[in-house]
Design a protein around this motif. Sequence first.
Motif, PDB file in Angstrom:
ATOM      1  N   ASP A  41      51.686  -4.617 -16.204  1.00 12.38           N
ATOM      2  CA  ASP A  41      51.304  -4.386 -14.808  1.00 12.38           C
ATOM      3  C   ASP A  41      52.508  -4.271 -13.877  1.00 12.38           C
ATOM      4  O   ASP A  41      52.378  -3.851 -12.730  1.00 12.38           O
ATOM      5  CB  ASP A  41      50.416  -5.533 -14.298  1.00 12.38           C
ATOM      6  N   LYS A  55      63.721  -7.717  -4.030  1.00  7.75           N
ATOM      7  CA  LYS A  55      63.810  -7.941  -5.476  1.00  7.75           C
ATOM      8  C   LYS A  55      62.553  -7.487  -6.225  1.00  7.75           C
ATOM      9  O   LYS A  55      62.561  -7.412  -7.442  1.00  7.75           O
ATOM     10  CB  LYS A  55      64.101  -9.415  -5.756  1.00  7.75           C
ATOM     11  N   MET A  56      61.462  -7.205  -5.503  1.00  7.33           N
ATOM     12  CA  MET A  56      60.249  -6.722  -6.174  1.00  7.33           C
ATOM     13  C   MET A  56      60.009  -5.220  -5.986  1.00  7.33           C
ATOM     14  O   MET A  56      58.944  -4.699  -6.290  1.00  7.33           O
ATOM     15  CB  MET A  56      59.016  -7.495  -5.685  1.00  7.33           C
ATOM     16  N   ARG A  63      54.422   5.960  -8.294  1.00 12.42           N
ATOM     17  CA  ARG A  63      54.485   4.573  -7.840  1.00 12.42           C
ATOM     18  C   ARG A  63      55.224   4.509  -6.493  1.00 12.42           C
ATOM     19  O   ARG A  63      54.796   3.879  -5.542  1.00 12.42           O
ATOM     20  CB  ARG A  63      55.224   3.751  -8.907  1.00 12.42           C
ATOM     21  N   MET A 114      60.799 -10.010 -13.719  1.00  7.86           N
ATOM     22  CA  MET A 114      60.473 -10.850 -12.568  1.00  7.86           C
ATOM     23  C   MET A 114      59.060 -11.423 -12.646  1.00  7.86           C
ATOM     24  O   MET A 114      58.722 -12.335 -11.905  1.00  7.86           O
ATOM     25  CB  MET A 114      60.580 -10.061 -11.255  1.00  7.86           C
ATOM     26  N   ARG A 171      58.208 -19.669 -11.483  1.00  2.42           N
ATOM     27  CA  ARG A 171      57.530 -18.697 -12.337  1.00  2.42           C
ATOM     28  C   ARG A 171      56.043 -19.021 -12.514  1.00  2.42           C
ATOM     29  O   ARG A 171      55.280 -18.247 -13.041  1.00  2.42           O
ATOM     30  CB  ARG A 171      58.267 -18.590 -13.677  1.00  2.42           C
ATOM     31  N   SER A 214      69.931  -4.332  -5.961  1.00  2.43           N
ATOM     32  CA  SER A 214      69.102  -5.406  -5.404  1.00  2.43           C
ATOM     33  C   SER A 214      68.669  -6.405  -6.472  1.00  2.43           C
ATOM     34  O   SER A 214      69.270  -7.446  -6.647  1.00  2.43           O
ATOM     35  CB  SER A 214      67.869  -4.825  -4.728  1.00  2.43           C
ATOM     36  N   ARG A 215      67.616  -6.061  -7.175  1.00  8.45           N
ATOM     37  CA  ARG A 215      67.019  -7.008  -8.122  1.00  8.45           C
ATOM     38  C   ARG A 215      68.006  -7.484  -9.178  1.00  8.45           C
ATOM     39  O   ARG A 215      68.104  -8.648  -9.480  1.00  8.45           O
ATOM     40  CB  ARG A 215      65.812  -6.344  -8.799  1.00  8.45           C
ATOM     41  N   TRP A 232      59.891  -1.211  -6.403  1.00  9.81           N
ATOM     42  CA  TRP A 232      59.634  -0.361  -7.574  1.00  9.81           C
ATOM     43  C   TRP A 232      60.775   0.621  -7.733  1.00  9.81           C
ATOM     44  O   TRP A 232      61.285   1.163  -6.758  1.00  9.81           O
ATOM     45  CB  TRP A 232      58.313   0.390  -7.410  1.00  9.81           C
ATOM     46  N   ASP A 248      55.971  -4.368  -1.461  1.00 15.66           N
ATOM     47  CA  ASP A 248      56.809  -4.637  -2.640  1.00 15.66           C
ATOM     48  C   ASP A 248      58.233  -4.180  -2.336  1.00 15.66           C
ATOM     49  O   ASP A 248      58.574  -3.019  -2.513  1.00 15.66           O
ATOM     50  CB  ASP A 248      56.348  -3.883  -3.897  1.00 15.66           C
ATOM     51  N   VAL A 263      70.266 -13.874  -7.199  1.00 18.90           N
ATOM     52  CA  VAL A 263      68.877 -13.463  -7.003  1.00 18.90           C
ATOM     53  C   VAL A 263      67.946 -14.575  -7.466  1.00 18.90           C
ATOM     54  O   VAL A 263      68.137 -15.143  -8.539  1.00 18.90           O
ATOM     55  CB  VAL A 263      68.556 -12.170  -7.807  1.00 18.90           C
ATOM     56  N   GLU A 297      53.206   6.123  -3.687  1.00 19.70           N
ATOM     57  CA  GLU A 297      52.191   5.237  -3.123  1.00 19.70           C
ATOM     58  C   GLU A 297      52.805   4.276  -2.104  1.00 19.70           C
ATOM     59  O   GLU A 297      52.247   4.025  -1.052  1.00 19.70           O
ATOM     60  CB  GLU A 297      51.551   4.429  -4.244  1.00 19.70           C
TER      61      GLU A 297
END
Lengths: 418, 219
Positions: free
Chosen positions: A35, A341-342, A368, A105, B60, A313-314, A344, A338, B217, A371
């Motif tokens: 997901d 760090k999240m 993605r 993540m 988490r 970033s992430r 896409w 999003d 991070v 959107e």
Amino acid sequence: MSASLEKGIHALKEQVDSTVAAFFSSCVHCGMCADACLFYTETGEPERMPINKVEPLRRIWKSEYTLLGRIGKLFGLTKKVDDKLLTEWETLVYDSCTLCGRCSMVCPVGNDIALMIRKTREGMAVAGHAPEGLIGATTRAITIGSPMGVKLPALQAQIRHVEESTGKTIPVDVEGAEYMLLLSSMEIMNFPEFIEAVSKIFDRAGVSWTISTEAFEATNSGIQIGVSDLAAELVQRIVDAAEKLKVKTVISPECGHAYMAIRWEGPNLVGKPFSFKVRHILEVLNELREQGKLEISSRETQKLTYHDPCQISRRGGVINEPRSLLDMVADNFVEMPDTGKMNWCCGAGGGVSSNERADEIRLKVFQRKKEQLDAIKPDAIVSACSNCRLNLEDALEEYNMDIPLLSLTEMLADHLAD
Amino acid sequence: MSEIEFLDWVRGPGFQIAAVIFVAGVIIRILEILMLGRKKNLAEARGSEMLGGLRTIVTRSMHDKATFQRSAFTIVSGYIFHTGLLLSIFFFAPHILMFKEVFGLSWPSLPTPVIDALAVISIIALLTIIARRMSNKVMRFLNTPGDYLAWLLTITPLVTGYMAFHRIGLPAPTLLAIHILSVEILLVLFPFTKLMHAFTLFMARWYNGAISGYRGVAS
Ligand code: SF4
Ligand code: SF4
């Protein structure tokens, strides 16, 4: 067993350490990583889910590094890594993964799946199962010095153009400069405005900087294809140049994987800490801002959003700096759903953009991003990676979306006070 | 073997064998991982590895809103069955008595009707989980016999425990013996199945958080 397969298996064995073993031991097959991965969410094809991509590495871990696996191996019960498997997995490991790290993540047990995919590539590449496009880019990087085949005269020509348009000299091979700026081939060829922008900002801020003619290429195809020896060779060129010019800090330009390569993997690839610092251009600019050396005279009024390049970033840690800089210069800055760090991935990182075979899926997974953009409808997208930028421009055109792409560095330069 | 002899065996030698295999197995699996070691990071740090690791061990278990929405079923069902399972293992009065006998430690228990309800909820959650495992596209793709085995090992003690408590079908000592035996089978196979994640997930989360934390991070 062919010699290259043997080498590949050996390379995979070398990649197994306590992190890999802890990750594989913990996977509960919950499917949550699917997901989180644009290659699954946008295709709906289960084989493209993250944890499946590391099957070759899992087999090696299981049969060589677990008690049960070793017993099973004696009785011929473990699944083997062979050329058939690697051939099948090539398109998953390279074409269907940008090493964006989003899966890492969300995995509830904490698996850093992106790291495992990066490691799997080490085995795939030496076993001869890397995509043509990436092999070509890596070969050019090693022999010519640039994955796109950009040679020094091309850079010198761009420098001359910039000097003509700004009337300022670009410092080249200046010993004892504080900063040494690296560039990506894409910046040299497609976005020379970046060099102009840096030159303008540094000139106003009174920063001492230089470009080395011996090591100006920041990108590192070696880490994308997954051959540490070659990656190390490319890093060493930069180390040698930085030490020769005795600079204090090497600046990684607006390129995501280049930052990963030189900032985080670099010292580990060459096996010793650097004698200089490595900073991303946005970190340097933000420092200048904090020191009050970045004065602007006008602001952006259009609705802007920021696309976080994954490796910056992430995976890289430079998340707040672009936002502080945007705060300074933009009146109407909107985050995508999003973000940070999240965020896409744009779909082209991790060597996907150098791999023509992946063109179709690259454009498909862009849905993605589409959107995300549709949710906020920005007037323009700001980013800090030429690879993201090229891909976003390409994909936006493909999807008939008319949103311009801006480089944060260039945008700041445009608003600089005289 | 009479039902009382059966009960005595599972309480005595059976339990000892299971406990030894469980403890030895878990230790071997953990050492197997740790002894592989990992290279020191030579890049200049941007944040703390240790803090990052510890933070991720905690965080988490909490997902951001968008991730929650995308994986709502997995997260909710996972939470329910883990909570129900752990509470009924560690806070059921007879279990606490057993822990006291073995470790000499005891703690307050939850009221029996609460445990009873928790067990039922966990069983239902596990049933929905297996239904999804058999129907969801991604899960079907991932499934291995090990996944079904782990599920069976987890639900059996819950079901047998519930039956023993409510004396369903068989004489009480036999039901209790079956319940204890199911736990022993779980213990024996624990180190060699994905149930091992109960221990290794702390390492995995720590490594994940440490790798990210080093780069500044929060993962
Ligand atoms: S999210 Fe983690 S535990 Fe779940 S299937 Fe993916 S790797 Fe395994
Ligand atoms: S790193 Fe990104 S692209 Fe690769 S498997 Fe994970 S989420 Fe998917």
